[in-house]
Scaffold this active site. Structure first.
Site, PDB file in Angstrom:
ATOM      1  N   PRO A 145      64.430 -28.126  44.624  1.00 12.71           N
ATOM      2  CA  PRO A 145      63.042 -28.388  45.001  1.00 12.71           C
ATOM      3  C   PRO A 145      62.866 -28.734  46.478  1.00 12.71           C
ATOM      4  CG  PRO A 145      63.942 -30.198  43.710  1.00 12.71           C
ATOM      5  CD  PRO A 145      64.944 -29.093  43.658  1.00 12.71           C
ATOM      6  N   ILE A 146      61.633 -28.781  46.919  1.00 10.09           N
ATOM      7  CA  ILE A 146      61.289 -29.037  48.313  1.00 10.09           C
ATOM      8  C   ILE A 146      61.896 -30.363  48.778  1.00 10.09           C
ATOM      9  CG2 ILE A 146      59.377 -29.444  49.914  1.00 10.09           C
ATOM     10  CD1 ILE A 146      57.618 -27.814  47.939  1.00 10.09           C
TER      11      ILE A 146
ATOM     12  N   LYS B   7      68.432 -28.095  51.076  1.00  4.43           N
ATOM     13  CA  LYS B   7      68.993 -26.736  50.963  1.00  4.43           C
ATOM     14  C   LYS B   7      69.473 -26.191  52.305  1.00  4.43           C
ATOM     15  CE  LYS B   7      65.181 -25.137  49.106  1.00  4.43           C
ATOM     16  NZ  LYS B   7      64.446 -26.402  48.913  1.00  4.43           N
TER      17      LYS B   7
ATOM     18  N   TYR C  20      48.728 -26.714  50.720  1.00  6.88           N
ATOM     19  CA  TYR C  20      48.942 -28.102  50.328  1.00  6.88           C
ATOM     20  C   TYR C  20      47.638 -28.902  50.282  1.00  6.88           C
ATOM     21  CZ  TYR C  20      53.992 -27.495  50.612  1.00  6.88           C
ATOM     22  OH  TYR C  20      55.287 -27.081  50.398  1.00  6.88           O
TER      23      TYR C  20
ATOM     24  N   ASP D 130      69.657 -20.187  52.110  1.00  5.11           N
ATOM     25  CA  ASP D 130      69.095 -21.464  51.666  1.00  5.11           C
ATOM     26  C   ASP D 130      67.980 -21.262  50.636  1.00  5.11           C
ATOM     27  OD1 ASP D 130      67.010 -20.596  53.256  1.00  5.11           O
ATOM     28  OD2 ASP D 130      66.953 -22.382  54.538  1.00  5.11           O
TER      29      ASP D 130
ATOM     30  N   GLU E 248      53.543 -30.438  55.451  1.00  9.67           N
ATOM     31  CA  GLU E 248      53.989 -31.067  54.219  1.00  9.67           C
ATOM     32  C   GLU E 248      53.431 -32.473  54.015  1.00  9.67           C
ATOM     33  OE1 GLU E 248      58.331 -28.891  53.502  1.00  9.67           O
ATOM     34  OE2 GLU E 248      58.246 -30.851  54.470  1.00  9.67           O
TER      35      GLU E 248
END
Length: 211
Positions: free
Chosen positions: A12-13, A17, A47, A86, A147
């Site tokens: 997940p975010i 990664k 978002y 990634d 984000e």
């Protein structure tokens, strides 16, 4: 090793990664494939209003990831040059299924299958997990403006979605090993011993694939 390694790091975010992919690429001297994130012009809008901007966002990601995989297949894998990415392109299905409306998802699914029908499959998947608290902390530390409005509930859903997707992927592709690491217990960025532990696990997986 009979098979050219193609490693995909997923989770997940905010789970780390890209950091782990870089470390693996540096260790093995593999080509590093990084997904396009910052360049997505729809992501900040997404978002703020997921329902309104999800289709544009997901289509941008799908088209760019398809082009990236096409390029590495031609330039690297076909020439026996190993790659670590990634992301795995199947993440598109995780996100789109959660965010798209039913009719949009049906159309998206058709496009996805057309584009990915002949794409290279990873020889190994590294799956990183972490709690919501850890993900939020790491997202805050990296400080991406787009984000800052991420919804906690959305992120928690992704944790669940990834777990289900990985289980299903293992059933559908039993010949592709998945190594799972807990990001709450391992800090491969700040702790060299944790990174060494991960590398040893990857060594074993690659060796077994080459037997």
């Amino acid at each position: 090793m009979s098979e050219t390694p193609f490693i995909a790091v997923e989770g997940p975010i905010g789970v780390g990664k890209t950091s782990l992919s870089k470390a693996i690429a540096n260790h093995y001297q593999f080509h590093l494939l990084r997904e396009i994130v910052d360049e997505n012009p729809f992501l900040s809008h997404f978002y703020e209003d997921i329902g309104e901007w999800s289709f544009q966002t997901e289509m941008f990601f799908l088209c760019n990831r398809y082009k990236q995989l096409e390029d590495i297949s031609k330039k690297y894998l076909s020439n026996q040059q190993a790659v670590v990415a990634d992301y795995h392109i199947f993440k598109n299905l995780i996100f789109s299924k959660r965010t798209l409306k039913t009719e949009q998802y049906k159309k998206y699914l058709q496009i996805y299958h057309i584009l990915t029908s002949d794409m290279p499959q990873p020889s190994l998947i590294i799956y990183l997990t972490a709690s919501l608290e850890t993900l939020l902390k790491r997202i805050s530390l990296r400080g991406r403006d787009f984000e800052k409005n991420i919804d906690k509930h959305y992120l928690q859903q992704l944790i669940f979605d990834y777990e289900e997707a990985m289980k299903n992927h293992q059933k559908d592709y039993p010949n592709i090993p998945i190594i799972k690491f807990d990001g709450d217990q391992l800090d491969f960025v700040l702790n060299k011993q944790d990174l060494t532990f991960i590398i040893k696990q990857v060594d074993q997986a690659l060796s077994s694939k080459g037997e």
